[in-house]
Scaffold this active site. Structure first.
Site, PDB file in Angstrom:
ATOM      1  N   MET A 127       0.818  -1.207   0.000  1.00  0.00           N
ATOM      2  CA  MET A 127       0.000   0.000   0.000  1.00  0.00           C
ATOM      3  C   MET A 127       0.859   1.267   0.000  1.00  0.00           C
ATOM      4  SD  MET A 127      -2.942  -1.194   2.732  1.00  0.00           S
ATOM      5  CE  MET A 127      -3.909   0.315   2.537  1.00  0.00           C
ATOM      6  N   HIS A 128       0.194   2.397  -0.204  1.00  0.00           N
ATOM      7  CA  HIS A 128       0.728   3.750   0.028  1.00  0.00           C
ATOM      8  C   HIS A 128       1.729   4.246  -1.010  1.00  0.00           C
ATOM      9  CE1 HIS A 128      -1.093   2.934   3.893  1.00  0.00           C
ATOM     10  NE2 HIS A 128      -0.137   2.102   4.252  1.00  0.00           N
ATOM     11  N   ASP A 152      -2.620  -5.095   0.773  1.00  0.00           N
ATOM     12  CA  ASP A 152      -2.104  -6.388   1.241  1.00  0.00           C
ATOM     13  C   ASP A 152      -2.780  -6.912   2.500  1.00  0.00           C
ATOM     14  OD1 ASP A 152      -0.903  -4.396   2.771  1.00  0.00           O
ATOM     15  OD2 ASP A 152       1.140  -4.895   2.194  1.00  0.00           O
TER      16      ASP A 152
END
Length: 497
Positions: A81-82, A240
């Site tokens: 992520m991110h 995830d």
């Protein structure tokens, strides 16, 4: 027989798994790629590496399985992520992706907090400004690479770049978008208020879907590179941890899982929105439509054990370490370990705190220290659990995942410390399975995520809490949880030296 593909884009590698419609693994393939660290605290990856890995692994599982590609009902995506992926108006990459563990954006986090307001930011995005999240990365590029920012027409997350290459469409889904710090978590859409205050053009952001929704289909270009049939549906998928929740069946209230990987995660599903006003835990949209999850994150869970092994037991396997630690009594003869090797997030949000052994005496051995490490990491997970309970989130069933979750000693320790049954998942590929399950729901093989998980997800061993052990651990935990406040000023003094 229909088949489902789960593509899991990790930090070190992409793993693609082919499942049958019952969730059985047919075959899998993995391809690694590098991490670029130009400066201390920076972390970047080339999105082209992700795409090449996705193409290779998808093609590999289709070839290895020998199935007809038209029997693949759908593709689900999971991933780190991110990360920030920036594209120009023609869909070309403008720079390497700044990924989740990059720490360069402290000033931008201060900028976000000042412009939006700390309380308002948590109220809308359910989280304080953090260096790991995507919004601060966008502002960093704008502040430091203005020429690149001027050319930017599209902003995507890592797995959503793979989606774009597969389908030609700019799309994301709620669980991953939650980690950008630009989403209205309650209403599951981009926040016009946050975007306006940060002066980010909403047209650069992808269309937001629920995780099981079909977001596009395989185009002819992607078909030629992957071996997937043109027109195969691609669903939203999930970040995830949200995908792992689906893959472990953590999709109803009172269910949770603990992941003991490099970091530690305590993740609980909730059908109603819970936000911690103190910002100690993350609230994100769940991959289950119109529901949420709350997760506490500790920085050095498995990393603490790895650090101890690398420095004191290089010649021992983790299984051998279990046997050594098992000989030491609960409490390690009054020895405690604070696992703050990388600072901490839950519950302290303190990048400057550091690890410590407390109570070390001449009678202690390496084995006592080993036991203290395992217990200290477990107490740090209980810290997260206590925050969730404080928020009114009830948990009566816990799964153990990750490398540490494979340790029988650690699983029993968690059960005893949590005073809750701890189960293990039968699948070793929870994130990829979660993505595949979402594809199964989106393409109509199952009507709901819960129905799919009930049919597909299986657990194996269950560890029941031992009352006597729980009582002993509670005595030591009471001391453990007071240590941070006692040492906080010392951490700041050390930082200033």
């Amino acid at each position: 027989m229909k088949y489902l593909i789960g593509v899991d884009l990790g930090t070190s590698a992409t793993k693609t798994v082919l499942f049958d419609e019952s969730g059985n693994i047919i075959t899998s393939a993995t391809k690694e790629y590098p991490l670029y660290q130009e400066k201390n605290g920076w972390a970047e990856q080339d999105a082209n590496d992700w795409w090449e890995a996705a193409c290779f692994t998808i093609k590999e599982v289709i070839l290895k399985s020998g199935i007809n590609n038209h029997d693949i009902a759908g593709v689900g995506l999971s991933g780190q992520m991110h990360g920030l992926v920036m594209l120009d108006k023609n869909g070309n990459l403008l720079r390497k992706s700044i990924i989740w563990c990059d720490q360069r954006t402290a000033k931008e986090c201060e900028e976000i907090t000042k412009k939006v307001g700390k309380e308002k930011l948590i109220q809308i995005t359910a989280n304080p400004a953090l260096t790991g999240f995507t919004a601060s990365k966008i502002l960093w590029v704008r502040n430091n690479e203005p020429l690149i920012y001027e050319k930017c027409a599209h902003i995507l997350l890592p797995k959503d770049y793979i989606r774009y290459k597969l389908t030609g469409l700019y799309a994301t889904e709620v669980s991953d978008a939650s980690g950008m710090q630009l989403l209205d978590i309650k209403n599951r859409k981009w926040s016009d208020e946050v975007l306006k205050k940060l002066n980010i053009d909403k047209s650069m952001l992808a269309t937001v879907y629920e995780s099981p929704e079909i977001t596009g289909c395989i185009n002819s270009f992607a078909s030629s590179l992957t071996g997937l049939a043109e027109g195969t549906p691609v669903v939203g998928g999930a970040g995830d941890n949200a995908a792992a929740a689906i893959g472990t069946g953590t999709v109803i209230d009172k269910k949770a899982f603990t992941t003991l990987g490099t970091s530690g995660v305590v993740f609980a599903h909730t059908s109603s929105l819970h936000i911690d006003s103190k910002g100690r835990v993350h609230t994100f949209c769940a991959a289950v439509p119109n529901e949420w999850h709350v997760m506490g994150v500790t920085q050095a869970a498995g990393l603490s054990l790895k650090w101890f092994r690398n420095n004191f037991y290089k010649d021992k396997s983790y299984k051998e370490l279990d046997a050594l630690a098992e000989k030491i009594p609960i409490g390690a003869e009054r020895l405690l370990f604070l696992p703050y090797l990388m600072g901490e997030r839950t519950p302290h949000l303190d990048p400057d705190c550091r690890a410590a052994f407390i109570g070390l005496s001449a009678m202690h051995t390496k084995e006592h220290m080993l036991r203290a490490v395992l217990e200290g990491v477990s107490y740090s997970q209980k810290d997260s659990l206590e925050v969730l309970k404080e928020m009114g989130i009830e948990i009566n069933e816990m799964l153990a995942c990750g490398g540490g979750g494979s340790s029988p000693l650690w699983r029993q320790m968690l059960s005893d410390i949590y005073n809750c049954p701890v189960k293990t998942s039968a699948s070793t590929e929870s994130a990829a399975l979660g993505a595949a399950i979402l594809a199964g729901v989106g393409t109509g093989l199952y009507s709901t995520v819960q129905e799919a998980c009930s049919a597909i997800v299986k657990t194996k061993q269950t560890y029941q809490p031992i009352k006597e052990n729980n009582l002993q651990y509670e005595r030591f935990y009471k001391v453990y949880k007071d240590l941070y406040s006692s040492l906080k000023d010392s951490y700041q003094a050390l930082k200033s030296l």
